[in-house]
Design a protein around this motif. Structure first.
Motif, mmCIF file in Angstrom:
data_model
loop_
_atom_site.group_PDB
_atom_site.id
_atom_site.type_symbol
_atom_site.label_atom_id
_atom_site.label_comp_id
_atom_site.label_asym_id
_atom_site.label_seq_id
_atom_site.Cartn_x
_atom_site.Cartn_y
_atom_site.Cartn_z
ATOM 1 N N PRO A 192 0.839 -1.210 0.000
ATOM 2 C CA PRO A 192 0.000 0.000 0.000
ATOM 3 C C PRO A 192 0.870 1.254 0.000
ATOM 4 O O PRO A 192 1.825 1.360 0.773
ATOM 5 C CB PRO A 192 -0.806 -0.128 1.292
ATOM 6 N N ASN A 193 0.526 2.174 -0.897
ATOM 7 C CA ASN A 193 1.302 3.415 -1.044
ATOM 8 C C ASN A 193 2.785 3.098 -1.234
ATOM 9 O O ASN A 193 3.661 3.781 -0.710
ATOM 10 C CB ASN A 193 1.117 4.325 0.178
ATOM 11 N N GLY A 194 3.050 2.049 -1.998
ATOM 12 C CA GLY A 194 4.419 1.574 -2.141
ATOM 13 C C GLY A 194 5.224 2.214 -3.235
ATOM 14 O O GLY A 194 6.408 1.905 -3.380
ATOM 15 N N ALA A 195 4.647 3.092 -4.030
ATOM 16 C CA ALA A 195 5.384 3.750 -5.108
ATOM 17 C C ALA A 195 5.130 5.247 -5.049
ATOM 18 O O ALA A 195 3.998 5.684 -4.794
ATOM 19 C CB ALA A 195 4.984 3.191 -6.466
ATOM 20 N N THR A 196 6.166 6.008 -5.297
ATOM 21 C CA THR A 196 6.074 7.467 -5.306
ATOM 22 C C THR A 196 6.110 7.954 -6.746
ATOM 23 O O THR A 196 6.996 7.565 -7.520
ATOM 24 C CB THR A 196 7.238 8.088 -4.522
ATOM 25 N N VAL A 197 5.155 8.768 -7.112
ATOM 26 C CA VAL A 197 5.074 9.294 -8.472
ATOM 27 C C VAL A 197 6.214 10.283 -8.701
ATOM 28 O O VAL A 197 6.451 11.176 -7.877
ATOM 29 C CB VAL A 197 3.710 9.963 -8.722
ATOM 30 N N GLU A 198 6.911 10.109 -9.809
ATOM 31 C CA GLU A 198 8.050 10.970 -10.145
ATOM 32 C C GLU A 198 7.800 11.825 -11.374
ATOM 33 O O GLU A 198 8.506 12.808 -11.592
ATOM 34 C CB GLU A 198 9.301 10.112 -10.382
#
Length: 390
Positions: A192-198
Motif C-alpha cells: 500500500p502506497n508503495g510507489a512514489t510518483v516521479e
C-alpha cells in the motif's frame, strides 16, 4: 328581508363556491393512479456511472525488482540465473564487487515483476499502490521487502519508484519430502502506497471548448437520452451525439469553471437504454446467464439424456482335468446403454425469462442440457436473443 338565522348558515353563495369541485370519494380514488403515474418506469442512473470523460484515464506501469529478507522461501538460484545476475548488478551499483568465480546460492532473494496503475491527474510526490508477483520459483514472498525499483510506462519513461515491505495474504509451508500446504497465493503481495510518483502524465482535459463523454457500453438509446437530459439541464445545444458511444458537450474554457461544470454534469440522472437480449454460455464451466430481454417463440422441446457404461472384466478359461489344453485369460467388455425418459415441455409465444427458468427447472435440466436446449432453440429460430459461447 327575512333573516335566515344561525341555523341557515352555509347556504349562501360564498359558502357554495367553497365546496370542492369533485366529491371526496372520487378525489381519493385518483390518488393511487396519480401516484403510479409519478413513479419512474425504470431506475435512473447518473452520468458518472454510465460514462467517463474523454482524456481522464489511468496509465499502466510495470517494473522489475528484487525482494529480499525472505525466510528461505526465495528463488533457487540454480534454476533462476537472472536472479543472481540482478543481485550482482545491484551490488555493483552500490560499490560491492562479487568475484566472477563466485556463484551465490541464496534462498532469501526473489526476482519479481511489479505493476501498478497511475491514476489520472497524479502529481509528483503522491503515492500509489503496487502489486508484486514472483516470476521465478520463489515459494512465498511473506516477510519480504522490495528494494527500490523503477516503474515504466508504455513509452519507456520512468513514472514512479517502488519500494517497501510486502503484505502477503497467502501462506505456504513445505516439508523436506516435497509435501506442501498452501493457503491462497503466497507468491503475490501488495505494498500500500508503495510507489512514489516521479513524473506527471499530461492529459487532454483542458484546451478546446468541448468535452467528450464516452459510454461504458455502446448504446444509441442511452446516447440519445443523455443528449436530451443535458440539453434539459443546461440549455438546448449543450450536447450533441457523435456516435453510439460518444457525446460531445460544450464546456467553459476556464479550468475552474470547467471543474464546476463537470461536477454538475456527472450528477445528471437519466434512464439508460435496456440491455440487448443476450445469452452467455460458458461451455467450460457450464454457466448460463440470460438477460431480462430474452424471449422465446412458441416451441416444443423434448430432451433426454443417454448414458453409455462400459465395464471391463477378465474371464479365465480352465481346461478339463487331464486335458491337454492350457489356462487362458480372456478380456470381456460389457456395454450397457441407458436412456432416461424425456419429457416434452412447451414454450408459449413471448415467453419471459422467469417462465424460461421455471420451465427448465420443471424438467430438471442440468446446465449441460440447458446449453444444448438453447443452441437448438437458436438453430430453430425460436430464441430471440444473441447466443454467445465463451
Amino acid at each position: 328581508m327575512r333573516d335566515r338565522g344561525p341555523g341557515a348558515r352555509g347556504q349562501g353563495k360564498d359558502e357554495v363556491r367553497r365546496k370542492p369541485r369533485f366529491p371526496w370519494p372520487l378525489a381519493s380514488g385518483l390518488w393511487p393512479l396519480l401516484f403510479l403515474l409519478a413513479l419512474p418506469l425504470q431506475a435512473q442512473e447518473r452520468i458518472k456511472d454510465l460514462a467517463s470523460v474523454g482524456g481522464v484515464r489511468g496509465n499502466a506501469l510495470v517494473g522489475y525488482g528484487l525482494v529480499v529478507g525472505l525466510d528461505g522461501s526465495g528463488d533457487r538460484t540454480s534454476q533462476s540465473p537472472f536472479t543472481v545476475q540482478s543481485l550482482r548488478n545491484m551490488l555493483n551499483e552500490l560499490g560491492v564487487t562479487v568475484p566472477p568465480n563466485v556463484n551465490p546460492q541464496l534462498k532469501n532473494v526473489a526476482a519479481v515483476a511489479i505493476h501498478a496503475e497511475l491514476p489520472p491527474f497524479a502529481k509528483p510526490g503522491q503515492t500509489i499502490d503496487v502489486t508484486v508477483s514472483s516470476i521465478a520459483n520463489a515459494v512465498s514472498l511473506r516477510g519480504g521487502t522490495l528494494l527500490m525499483a523503477p516503474l515504466k510506462g508504455a513509452d519507456g519513461q520512468v513514472y514512479a519508484i517502488a519500494q517497501g515491505s510486502l503484505v502477503v495474504g497467502g501462506f505456504g509451508a513445505q516439508g523436506r519430502d516435497g509435501s506442501r500446504v498452501s493457503v491462497n497465493v503466497p507468491s503475490v503481495g501488495r505494498i500500500p502506497n508503495g510507489a512514489t510518483v516521479e513524473r506527471e502524465v499530461g492529459g487532454g482535459f483542458g484546451g478546446d471548448g468541448e468535452l467528450t463523454l464516452n459510454l461504458n457500453r455502446a448504446d444509441f438509446t442511452t446516447v440519445s437520452r443523455m443528449v436530451a437530459a443535458l440539453d434539459a439541464r443546461f440549455g438546448a445545444g449543450t450536447a450533441r451525439a457523435v456516435d453510439g458511444v460518444t457525446v460531445a458537450v460544450r464546456a467553459p474554457y476556464d479550468p475552474a469553471a470547467r471543474i464546476g461544470f463537470l461536477a454538475q454534469l456527472e450528477n445528471v440522472e437519466l434512464t439508460p437504454g435496456a440491455a440487448p437480449a443476450k445469452v452467455i454460455v460458458n461451455s467450460r464451466t457450464g454457466t448460463v446467464v440470460m438477460g431480462a430481454q430474452v424471449k422465446v417463440l412458441p416451441a416444443a422441446i423434448a430432451h433426454g439424456s443417454l448414458s453409455v457404461t462400459i465395464t471391463e472384466s477378465m474371464d479365465v478359461s480352465q481346461p478339463a482335468p487331464f486335458g491337454r489344453g492350457a489356462t487362458v485369460v480372456a478380456p470381456r467388455s460389457d456395454v450397457a446403454i441407458d436412456q432416461d425418459g424425456s419429457r416434452m415441455f412447451r414454450f408459449a409465444g413471448g415467453t419471459s425469462l422467469d417462465e424460461i427458468v421455471r420451465a427448465v427447472n420443471a424438467v430438471g435440466a442440468a446446465p449441460g442440457d440447458l446449453i444444448a436446449i438453447l443452441e437448438a432453440l437458436k438453430q430453430a429460430g425460436a430464441l430471440r436473443a444473441e447466443l454467445e459461447v465463451i
